[in-house]
Enzyme design. Structure first.
Site, PDB file in Angstrom:
ATOM      1  CB  CYS A 102      -0.925  -0.120   1.320  1.00  0.00           C
ATOM      2  SG  CYS A 102      -2.394   1.238   1.073  1.00  0.00           S
ATOM      3  CG  HIS A 202      -3.508  -3.359   3.575  1.00  0.00           C
ATOM      4  ND1 HIS A 202      -2.367  -2.762   4.583  1.00  0.00           N
ATOM      5  CD2 HIS A 202      -3.494  -2.266   2.230  1.00  0.00           C
ATOM      6  CE1 HIS A 202      -2.402  -2.084   3.849  1.00  0.00           C
ATOM      7  NE2 HIS A 202      -3.160  -1.446   3.327  1.00  0.00           N
ATOM      8  CD  GLU A 204      -1.416  -6.056   6.007  1.00  0.00           C
ATOM      9  OE1 GLU A 204      -1.776  -4.291   5.582  1.00  0.00           O
ATOM     10  OE2 GLU A 204      -0.611  -6.000   4.462  1.00  0.00           O
TER      11      GLU A 204
END
Length: 229
Positions: A102, A202, A204
């Site tokens: 990002c 994202h 994660e």
């Protein structure tokens, strides 16, 4: 890491912090996470690292890509901007594998002379990339055949997005390797580098799918073994 004011237990003070999800996906990918504080001196630690993740966070100061602030550009973090630009500019020439997430993808672009669109709704007419504070919007992304991202994820992926800015003009050597259906650049790769990938989403946020982070760890491991020979 982020540099933010934070409250926890009995404390309310300035802190260097990072969402736990980044730590978890590195561990799940076989790596050992090392957290760099958002201070320019952190660039001195790059030589001891095997790989680098540039994490998400607040908007990058427009001064770093020659623009005036847009009314919707959020409060910037000058110390973090300076620290991360110093880190990535030390990491890339050394061939360190890099994954930008990002803000991290945007920072990779800015570090190479690229620019950003400061408020996507002005261009797109919608807020689907950033539906609400603290909410990740599902975004369909088309990945370019033959790209690193496509090799890892396939040519189509549904990803977690939370951004109101995006890459505009690409930095030197960067290639757009993924776009949303509205044309927004969602993935970039640095030509000629062993592994320098930026994604606007994202990864994660899904610890069950660590393919991107595992690729970073694998390249970092290979680079370490080459250096040890």
């Amino acid at each position: 890491m982020y540099g933010e004011r934070a409250r926890y237990w009995i404390w309310d003070h300035e802190a260097a912090l990072l969402p736990r999800s980044y730590v978890d996906v590195v561990i799940a990918s076989g790596g050992a996470p090392v957290l760099l504080p958002p201070v320019p001196a952190a660039a001195g630690a790059v030589d001891a690292l095997d790989g680098l993740i540039l994490t998400g966070g607040p908007d990058i100061g427009p001064v770093h890509y020659g623009a005036d602030p847009h009314p919707e550009t959020g409060a910037v973090r000058p110390e973090r901007d300076a620290a991360e630009l110093a880190v990535v500019r030390r990491a890339l020439p050394r061939g360190l594998p890099v994954l930008g997430v990002c803000r991290g993808a945007q920072l990779l672009n800015v570090s190479l002379g690229g620019t950003l669109t400061q408020h996507l709704p002005d261009v797109l007419g919608h807020h689907r990339h950033n539906p609400a504070p603290g909410v990740f919007g599902p975004t369909a992304v088309r990945l370019s055949p033959g790209s690193r991202a496509a090799a890892l994820l396939g040519e189509r992926a549904l990803v977690h997005c939370h951004h109101h800015q995006a890459i505009d003009r690409l930095g030197e050597g960067l290639v757009a390797s993924g776009r949303a259906e509205d044309g927004t650049i969602e993935a970039v790769e640095l030509a000629g580098h062993r592994f320098a990938v930026g994604v606007q989403w994202h990864p994660e946020q899904d610890v069950t799918d660590v393919r991107l982070v595992t690729a970073l760890v694998d390249h970092a491991t290979a680079r370490r073994r080459e250096a040890e020979r």
